[in-house]
Every structure is written in C-alpha cells, then in structure tokens.
Design an enzyme around this catalytic site. Structure first.
Site, short mmCIF file in Angstrom:
data_model
loop_
_atom_site.label_atom_id
_atom_site.label_comp_id
_atom_site.label_asym_id
_atom_site.label_seq_id
_atom_site.Cartn_x
_atom_site.Cartn_y
_atom_site.Cartn_z
CG ASP A 221 -2.54 -37.58 -68.29
OD1 ASP A 221 -2.23 -36.89 -67.42
OD2 ASP A 221 -3.49 -38.61 -68.08
CG HIS A 222 -0.41 -40.07 -65.65
ND1 HIS A 222 -1.44 -39.47 -65.65
CD2 HIS A 222 -0.46 -40.39 -64.02
CE1 HIS A 222 -2.37 -39.49 -64.76
NE2 HIS A 222 -1.58 -40.21 -63.61
CG HIS B 262 9.05 -29.95 -60.22
ND1 HIS B 262 10.15 -29.63 -60.92
CD2 HIS B 262 8.05 -29.07 -60.82
CE1 HIS B 262 9.90 -28.52 -61.62
NE2 HIS B 262 8.94 -28.38 -61.44
CG HIS C 118 3.92 -28.40 -62.64
ND1 HIS C 118 3.67 -27.82 -61.39
CD2 HIS C 118 4.83 -28.36 -63.01
CE1 HIS C 118 4.78 -27.20 -61.33
NE2 HIS C 118 5.80 -27.39 -62.24
CD GLU D 139 5.16 -24.89 -64.64
OE1 GLU D 139 5.60 -25.23 -65.55
OE2 GLU D 139 5.39 -24.19 -63.93
CG HIS E 127 8.41 -29.53 -66.14
ND1 HIS E 127 8.35 -28.61 -66.69
CD2 HIS E 127 8.51 -29.52 -64.66
CE1 HIS E 127 7.83 -27.45 -65.72
NE2 HIS E 127 7.93 -28.25 -64.79
CB CYS F 149 12.46 -25.82 -61.71
SG CYS F 149 10.87 -24.92 -61.05
#
Length: 308
Positions: free
Chosen positions: A246-247, A206, A208, A293, A181, A200
């Site tokens: 996801d991904h 980046h 998580h 996170e 994100h 951020c």
C-alpha cells in the site's frame, strides 16, 4: 461437468445452427440464477469455552447480544429448457426460496432459528457463520430446486460459495491497496517499452486503487462453522500484501518487482505465491486470487483447479 464447464458448454451450444433445433430452445442446457435478500443477526459464542477464549477466537463477534448483516443470496440452478423456453418457472423458484430461507431467517437472530445453529442445546450444532449458514440453506433448497451452486454475501467484503460437496466450502475476503507502477523491461529502450506497454511505460509511472479478492477452500469445522480462522486470514492478507504494497511505487519499494514487470498478472501471481503456504498453515487451501487493477482490467490466478 463443473459449473464453469457447463456455462461454457451452454455458450458454445448457443452459437450452433438453429435450423434443426426445437423451438424456444427446448432441451438445451442452461444455468440460471435467482437473487434473494434477508437481514439477520448472529452471535459467535461457544458454551464450552470461557469468556476469554471466546473473545480470543471470535473477537468482536463474541460481544453480546450479537451483530447483524444484510445478506444477499445467489442461487445457481442448472437444467434444460422446457417447451416454454425456461429451465424453471421463476415464480415457483421465488416462492421456494421465500418459504425455505428468507421467511424463516429475515429479521431473526440466526442462533435461534434452525437446529444447525443451536450450539447451546446440541453438541453437533455449529455457529451461524457465512459458510455454515450456506450449507444449511443448501439442505433446505436442494430437494426443491436443481442446485448447481450457492453464494452468500455477508457483506461486500466477505462471502462464501458452496457446491454441495459435503462439508467443503469456499470463503472470499475483499480488501484494497493503492500503489504506483511503471511497466517497462530494463533491457529495452524507452521506445521499445512504449511499443509494448504504451502509456504505462512513461518514465515516472502511474497509480491504481487495487481491489484484491482472496478465495480459500476448506472443510467447515463441525463446531465453529468456519473453513478457517477468519481473523487469521484477514491478518495474513493485511500483513503479507496490503501493508507492504500500500502507498508504494511497486518497482522500487517491493524487492520482487525490481526485476519483474509489475503487470496486474505478475502482481496477482506474486500475491498468490506469498499467501499459498501461510494460508495452508491456518488449515485452508488458497483457491483463487482476483486482482482488479481498474474498472476495465483485472487478473485472476487459480492456485488449484478452478471451481468458483
């Protein structure tokens, strides 16, 4: 006073001036915990259902002769400190838990231990689910200890909480997804975004590894021992959260976050909104979303009054 409120009250009292207080904290409120572990197996099979229906309802858990877990029990007790600075003598607590819980259950098949689980012989018995097992443990410890709450881990990704409220219990499942994100508001300049979000806000984002806990509340079914269909709950979380998140690059791949900054708080809120009604449809109430996170950052969203 609820468990959370009592804990806060104890913390506030802990900062009071000590000049006029009894030595060793005598008379002051405190919540203590005791941990106990046992290993046991169980088998999900109701005699009134045929093989196909048992398999449909309970999946792999219906396979004979059953399967096992390393259980971890956390006992929450409340009271006031005595002249020795203790709520309870922990040696006595340990022996009570051992005599009433761990000795009768450790290295046994739960179906063959307590009457509450004897579904073959008793119409009022229920399957030894995490929730129903916790209810049965409460009945045995409550006469001996000043219980505030119980938590039972069946495995690191599944646990239940019980507060002594008749047949009401809480069930939590834990899962994870990986996503990237970028934290930035589109109406602001890069410099302004970096002043708010720091690193951020960097343009390429980046990632998580997010750990998600979903806690539901419901009434324990008098025969299945469940607050809701566990497999259905797991499928809802997989289909509505893990699979679409996801991904992904959340800002670009999840439509909601095109116009909403995907902070941990906003992600948790969005997950809560996505799951609220579907969980109600399977007979439970969404209680809490906990989204980790990173090791240092998490967000918690309560969908109702906070209890656990």
């Amino acid at each position: 006073m609820g468990f959370r409120a009592l804990t806060v009250a104890a913390q506030v009292n802990g900062h009071a001036a000590t000049a006029d207080l009894a030595p060793h904290g005598q008379g002051r409120a405190c919540v203590i915990t005791r941990r106990a572990c046992f290993s046991a197996s169980h088998h999900y099979w109701l005699p009134e259902l045929d093989g196909a229906e048992n398999k449909r309802r309970f999946g792999p858990c219906s396979q004979a002769p059953g399967h096992g877990h390393n259980y971890e029990l956390i006992v929450f007790m409340e009271g006031v400190l005595d002249a020795d600075g203790m709520v309870l003598n922990l040696s006595e607590v340990k022996h009570a838990i051992r005599a009433e819980v761990t000795d009768p259950l450790d290295f046994h098949c739960l179906n063959n231990t307590w009457p509450e689980f004897a579904v073959e012989q008793r119409a009022e018995a229920a399957l030894p689910t995490t929730e129903w097992l916790l209810h049965a443990i409460w009945q045995r410890l409550q006469p001996l200890l000043p219980l505030k709450a119980l938590r039972l881990y069946e495995q690191p990704t599944l646990w239940a909480d019980y507060l002594g409220n008749a047949m009401e219990a809480f069930l939590t499942i834990r899962t994870h997804f990986s996503a990237a994100h970028r934290l930035a508001r589109p109406e602001l300049s890069q410099q302004e975004n970096e002043q708010i979000y720091g690193k951020c806000a960097r343009p390429h984002g980046h990632g998580h590894n997010y750990f998600l806990e979903v806690t539901v509340r419901g009434q324990i079914d008098a025969r299945t021992g469940m607050v809701c269909d566990l497999a259905a709950l797991q499928k809802l979380v997989q289909d509505l959260v893990v699979e679409p998140f996801d991904h992904t690059f959340l800002n670009k791949d999840v439509p909601f976050f095109v116009d909403c900054v995907p902070t941990a708080e906003n992600i948790a809120l969005h997950i809560s909104d996505r799951l609220n009604q579907p969980i109600a449809a399977i007979g439970a109430a969404l209680h809490k979303i906990h989204l980790q996170e990173s090791p240092n950052n998490a967000a918690v969203i309560y969908a109702e009054v906070a209890l656990v």
